[in-house]
Design a protein around this motif. Structure first.
Motif, PDB file in Angstrom:
ATOM      1  N   ASP A   1       5.611  10.281   1.518  1.00  0.00           N
ATOM      2  CA  ASP A   1       4.643   9.037   1.550  1.00  0.00           C
ATOM      3  C   ASP A   1       4.944   8.109   2.464  1.00  0.00           C
ATOM      4  O   ASP A   1       6.118   8.025   3.089  1.00  0.00           O
ATOM      5  CB  ASP A   1       5.009   8.406   0.165  1.00  0.00           C
TER       6      ASP A   1
ATOM      7  N   ASN B   1       0.434   5.098   0.928  1.00  0.00           N
ATOM      8  CA  ASN B   1      -0.457   6.123   1.605  1.00  0.00           C
ATOM      9  C   ASN B   1      -1.914   5.425   2.034  1.00  0.00           C
ATOM     10  O   ASN B   1      -2.966   6.145   1.939  1.00  0.00           O
ATOM     11  CB  ASN B   1      -0.662   7.452   1.033  1.00  0.00           C
ATOM     12  N   GLY B   2      -2.066   4.186   2.181  1.00  0.00           N
ATOM     13  CA  GLY B   2      -3.188   3.607   2.737  1.00  0.00           C
ATOM     14  C   GLY B   2      -3.969   3.108   1.444  1.00  0.00           C
ATOM     15  O   GLY B   2      -4.875   1.816   1.488  1.00  0.00           O
ATOM     16  N   LYS B   3      -3.430   3.143   0.108  1.00  0.00           N
ATOM     17  CA  LYS B   3      -4.077   2.582  -1.175  1.00  0.00           C
ATOM     18  C   LYS B   3      -3.384   1.410  -1.451  1.00  0.00           C
ATOM     19  O   LYS B   3      -2.036   1.535  -1.725  1.00  0.00           O
ATOM     20  CB  LYS B   3      -4.242   3.698  -1.995  1.00  0.00           C
ATOM     21  N   VAL B   4      -4.035   0.343  -1.743  1.00  0.00           N
ATOM     22  CA  VAL B   4      -3.494  -0.983  -2.385  1.00  0.00           C
ATOM     23  C   VAL B   4      -2.873  -0.659  -3.871  1.00  0.00           C
ATOM     24  O   VAL B   4      -3.711  -0.180  -4.647  1.00  0.00           O
ATOM     25  CB  VAL B   4      -4.305  -2.018  -2.273  1.00  0.00           C
ATOM     26  N   VAL B   5      -1.425  -0.794  -4.001  1.00  0.00           N
ATOM     27  CA  VAL B   5      -1.065  -0.553  -5.365  1.00  0.00           C
ATOM     28  C   VAL B   5      -0.441  -1.851  -5.940  1.00  0.00           C
ATOM     29  O   VAL B   5      -0.347  -2.168  -7.032  1.00  0.00           O
ATOM     30  CB  VAL B   5       0.163   0.481  -5.192  1.00  0.00           C
TER      31      VAL B   5
ATOM     32  N   CYS C   1       4.724   1.576  -8.495  1.00  0.00           N
ATOM     33  CA  CYS C   1       4.425   3.085  -9.004  1.00  0.00           C
ATOM     34  C   CYS C   1       5.407   4.026  -7.959  1.00  0.00           C
ATOM     35  O   CYS C   1       6.079   3.613  -7.181  1.00  0.00           O
ATOM     36  CB  CYS C   1       2.895   3.484  -8.449  1.00  0.00           C
TER      37      CYS C   1
ATOM     38  N   THR D   1       0.758  -1.183  -0.122  1.00  0.00           N
ATOM     39  CA  THR D   1       0.100  -0.151  -0.068  1.00  0.00           C
ATOM     40  C   THR D   1       0.765   1.123   0.092  1.00  0.00           C
ATOM     41  O   THR D   1       2.045   1.154   0.362  1.00  0.00           O
ATOM     42  CB  THR D   1      -0.825  -0.053   1.277  1.00  0.00           C
TER      43      THR D   1
ATOM     44  N   GLU E   1      -0.663  -6.019  -5.267  1.00  0.00           N
ATOM     45  CA  GLU E   1      -1.231  -7.556  -4.592  1.00  0.00           C
ATOM     46  C   GLU E   1      -1.379  -8.817  -5.491  1.00  0.00           C
ATOM     47  O   GLU E   1      -1.265  -8.776  -6.691  1.00  0.00           O
ATOM     48  CB  GLU E   1      -3.035  -7.254  -4.462  1.00  0.00           C
TER      49      GLU E   1
END
Length: 245
Positions: A228, A178-182, A222, A176, A184
């Motif tokens: 971050d 900043n808490g967003k899954v990038v 990314c 993740t 998996e």
């Protein structure tokens, strides 16, 4: 500095070297400390960090590599790149690189010396931990080899601990930003098996106790910016968390 065994929120302090620990020679020195009262370093001091690239087909495609290779793309990271859980990833000057990305991975820690390993390759694995193969993507695309783009100081977050007794061939990885899954994925999606990678690299170089083998990253890498927060979580191991500065 000490090795230790984590039990809940405490650490049983050991006077053993890593080689002794790998041989199950656990010398408990009678000291127990709270996890929160000590600074946690990288969980091992390897003689080498071996990285296998493009072991996940989709990540190979997104980074300009070749998918479904018969042999891995190989590179090494210097020990100076390693930082622990909660350590800071320091971005190089913008005149050196403008595209620094994360790559969440499962890492194997070798437990015994091995050369030309043929069978029972997993027997050489002491345990598993988490690795973030921080990469200056613009440099790896421009250079004929990956040393510069992968080798900056702090480009090798490792930790938080080594977990024994788990199967590295079927572990879910979630990164993740900043808490967003990038990112998996699962190690069962690798185009080259982990036992094959261990055997393959042992034909090239002798594996020593404490060596780290980073097994490659799923797709979704990314760019990261100053400020971050990146987290790599692997089931049954934990979370490797680092701020970017």
């Amino acid at each position: 500095m000490y090795y230790g065994i984590v039990e809940d929120d405490e650490i049983l302090q050991l006077s053993s070297t890593f080689t002794e620990i790998a041989n199950n020679e656990l010398k408990y020195d009678g000291v127990t400390v709270k996890y929160s009262d000590v600074k946690i370093l990288e969980p091992v001091a390897p003689s080498k960090v071996v990285n296998f690239g493009w072991t996940y087909a989709e990540h190979a495609k997104e980074t300009g590599g070749k998918a479904n290779l018969k042999e891995p793309f190989l590179f090494l990271k210097p020990a100076s790149s390693l930082i622990p859980n909660q350590g800071e990833i320091i971005l190089p000057s913008s005149d050196l690189t403008s595209q620094v990305e994360m790559e969440g991975e499962v890492a194997l820690v070798i437990g015994k010396r091995g050369k030309n390993i043929k069978e029972e390759a997993l027997d050489y694995v002491f345990g598993c931990t988490i690795f973030n193969d921080v990469t200056a993507r613009d440099l790896t695309k421009a250079d004929p080899q990956f040393t510069r783009g992968k080798g900056f100081d702090t480009f090798g977050p490792l930790g938080p601990c080594i977990v024994k007794g788990i199967d590295p061939t079927n572990l879910r990885i979630v990164t993740t930003l900043n808490g967003k899954v990038v990112q998996e994925g699962n190690t069962n999606q690798m185009s080259l098996s982990i036992p094959f990678l261990i055997s393959w690299i042992s034909q090239v170089m002798t594996l020593e106790p404490g060596d780290v083998l980073a097994t490659g990253s799923p797709s979704g890498s990314c760019p990261m910016r100053s400020g971050d927060f990146v987290s790599v979580e692997v089931e049954n191991i934990g979370r490797l968390c680092n701020y970017v500065k």
